[in-house]
Write a protein that holds these residues in place. Structure first.
Motif, short mmCIF file in Angstrom:
data_model
loop_
_atom_site.label_atom_id
_atom_site.label_comp_id
_atom_site.label_asym_id
_atom_site.label_seq_id
_atom_site.Cartn_x
_atom_site.Cartn_y
_atom_site.Cartn_z
N ARG A 23 21.39 -1.58 2.21
CA ARG A 23 22.43 -2.95 1.60
C ARG A 23 21.49 -3.91 0.76
N GLY A 24 20.04 -3.71 0.80
CA GLY A 24 19.34 -4.34 -0.23
C GLY A 24 17.99 -3.89 0.06
N GLY A 25 17.26 -4.59 -0.79
CA GLY A 25 15.66 -4.38 -0.59
C GLY A 25 14.79 -5.21 -1.44
N VAL A 26 13.57 -4.94 -1.37
CA VAL A 26 12.53 -5.71 -1.99
C VAL A 26 11.72 -4.86 -3.02
N LEU A 27 11.47 -5.34 -4.15
CA LEU A 27 10.83 -4.37 -5.14
C LEU A 27 9.29 -4.91 -5.12
N LEU A 28 8.27 -4.08 -4.81
CA LEU A 28 7.03 -4.45 -5.20
C LEU A 28 6.47 -3.74 -6.30
N GLY A 29 6.52 -4.31 -7.53
CA GLY A 29 6.32 -3.68 -8.49
C GLY A 29 4.87 -2.99 -8.79
N ASP A 30 4.04 -3.69 -8.11
CA ASP A 30 2.51 -3.38 -8.17
C ASP A 30 2.13 -2.38 -7.16
N ASP A 31 2.84 -2.05 -6.36
CA ASP A 31 2.57 -1.25 -5.13
C ASP A 31 2.27 -0.10 -5.70
N HIS A 32 1.39 0.82 -5.13
CA HIS A 32 0.84 2.11 -5.48
C HIS A 32 0.46 3.01 -4.22
N SER A 33 0.33 4.06 -4.55
CA SER A 33 -0.31 5.14 -3.35
C SER A 33 -1.19 6.32 -3.69
N ILE A 34 -2.06 6.51 -3.04
CA ILE A 34 -3.03 7.46 -3.15
C ILE A 34 -2.80 8.54 -2.39
N ASP A 35 -3.31 9.64 -2.53
CA ASP A 35 -3.21 10.85 -1.37
C ASP A 35 -4.66 10.85 -0.83
N PRO A 36 -4.49 10.50 0.77
CA PRO A 36 -5.75 10.35 1.39
C PRO A 36 -6.82 11.70 1.21
N ARG A 37 -5.93 12.90 1.47
CA ARG A 37 -6.79 14.02 1.22
C ARG A 37 -7.73 14.20 -0.04
N ARG A 38 -7.11 13.84 -1.15
CA ARG A 38 -7.82 14.03 -2.46
C ARG A 38 -8.62 12.87 -2.43
N PHE A 39 -8.58 11.81 -2.00
CA PHE A 39 -9.20 10.69 -2.06
C PHE A 39 -10.49 10.82 -1.28
N VAL A 40 -10.42 11.34 -0.29
CA VAL A 40 -11.68 11.88 0.61
C VAL A 40 -12.74 12.66 -0.20
N GLY A 41 -12.05 13.72 -0.71
CA GLY A 41 -12.62 14.68 -1.66
C GLY A 41 -13.30 14.06 -2.56
N ALA A 42 -12.67 13.22 -3.46
CA ALA A 42 -13.33 12.59 -4.51
C ALA A 42 -14.39 11.45 -4.02
N LEU A 43 -13.83 10.99 -2.94
CA LEU A 43 -15.38 9.84 -2.32
C LEU A 43 -16.65 10.71 -2.19
N LEU A 44 -16.36 12.02 -1.42
CA LEU A 44 -17.48 12.71 -1.17
C LEU A 44 -18.07 13.08 -2.30
N ALA A 45 -17.55 13.59 -3.44
CA ALA A 45 -17.99 14.26 -4.60
C ALA A 45 -18.99 12.86 -5.38
#
Lengths: 265, 265
Positions: A23-45
């Motif tokens: 019926r309706g919603g709220v748009l968070l235009g600046d919302d974003h997401s990351i893939d935690p599995r790839r994030f952890v790999g990148a962080l370790l590297a």
């Protein structure tokens, strides 16, 4: 963050796969997401790249020095009996943070496991273009599209101790709620079902900063927002380690808030 | 087989986990079930034990001898180009039986793949003591307990060609119908989701006996009852191979029933 109210029609214009019943919603235009599995790999590297000595091992016990006057954290003992000595120990072991042997009772973070089950699906055509969160019969469900065609549907929230079995009921609930929000999910390939444990605290807010034991710093209790709060947590704890003072933004999350005596002292 | 009408109360007395909404049922006291995976393993072991030469290989093409008068099946070519010569070939390749190269058009079994998805669950306590079949909103669902605590829930029936992806919709449908029949399924561990293909025929009955090509015998098209009909199929085909005549019980399932010309000739 920009927030915009949307009618049901607006919602379906942005995400055509949404159910007619939305019926309706709220748009968070600046919302974003990351893939935690790839994030952890990148962080370790990245950490390895800048010279951090990463040891993947099981810390079996906190070492505590009791030399006369005041007890102080002094490192950890590993599973093979060897020791890593340190001036300061940061305990950031998620929902297992409360279980490290050797931590005095008053310094032990009051975390509990909160089970979360998620589904991974795959779509060969564009399905949704942004994270969609919905409330279905009072329970929340989210659908996160990844750039490689993976679609993540989450998450249950269950107080069942350290249980990590994937249950028929958890999967059913997620499929049902996702179907209600986005009927087209039924056409997607179901590639993975998993269950994991979040660290919940008594007020479900993070536990950040020095514990009652000098030399033992806590960074846990992030509940559902562990990945999201990684950067700010890292900044706060690094600042504490360098200067000895937790920045003001972190003080509401001090471990000492759960010890009424210490707080009022 | 003994058949007994039951009230809803009778049903719940026999299987206390049944939903309160179950209004009645039928008890087949002599019904039984086997685990197809263990059955296939046992069958292979037994065959090997009595001296059957089992070759696990891919038959890429039917060999046909055309020596002057009449064409006749003469064996198969394997993927590596080698050949196995035989006086009679039994084609029993499930839903792939229609796809073997070299089979003349009029001898090709008209089978199609019918996708079935099933769930495997696990219970640490007694859940149901016998196979429970139910009809939920017009679709059938069955729940089969195995002696080792495994519980199988099946099965969808989908006409989607050779697609074997596990779909969110298929799993959802099974979980929903099983939940309706046995609400306690939500507490079970979900250990496996699989999709496989049954061989359907135009009338969904088996295709047994000599094809239009001499020397080519068909044993396929068993649709949902492949494991169930294994013994009788084996008996019939063995008799045909030994005596040259399919027993009367098998004649309604002759491949020739789909060729009106041949049948009326």
């Amino acid at each position: 963050m920009r927030v915009e109210r949307l009618t049901g029609r607006d919602c379906r214009r942005l995400e055509p796969m949404l159910a007619p019943g939305v019926r309706g919603g709220v748009l968070l235009g600046d919302d974003h997401s990351i893939d935690p599995r790839r994030f952890v790999g990148a962080l370790l590297a990245a950490a390895t790249h800048v010279g951090v000595d990463v040891r993947r091992d099981h810390a079996s016990r906190l070492l505590v020095d009791n030399d006369g006057h005041e007890a102080r954290a002094a490192g950890v003992a590993l599973g093979d009996g060897s020791e890593i000595r340190a001036g300061t120990v940061v305990l950031a072991a998620g929902c297992w943070s409360g279980g490290l042997a050797g931590v005095p009772e008053n310094a032990r973070p009051p975390v509990r496991p909160v089970k979360g089950q998620i589904l991974r699906m795959r779509s060969s055509y564009p399905f949704v273009t942004r994270t969609v969160r919905g409330v279905v019969r009072g329970s929340t469900v989210y659908v996160v599209p990844r750039s490689d065609g993976e679609i993540v549907v989450g998450a249950t929230s269950e107080e069942l101790g350290f249980d990590t079995t994937v249950s028929a009921g958890g999967v059913y609930e997620l499929l049902r709620d996702a179907h209600e929000l986005l009927p087209g999910t039924t056409e997607l390939e179901l590639t993975e079902t998993t269950a994991a444990l979040r660290p919940g605290s008594p007020d479900n807010m993070p536990i950040l900063g020095e514990s009652a034991l000098p030399g033992l710093v806590l960074a846990t209790g992030h509940y559902r927002s562990g990945v999201l709060l990684t950067p700010v947590t890292a900044d706060l704890i690094a600042e504490l380690l360098e200067t000895g003072t937790l920045p003001n933004i972190g003080t509401p999350f001090s471990p000492l808030r759960f010890h009424s005596e210490e707080v009022s002292a």
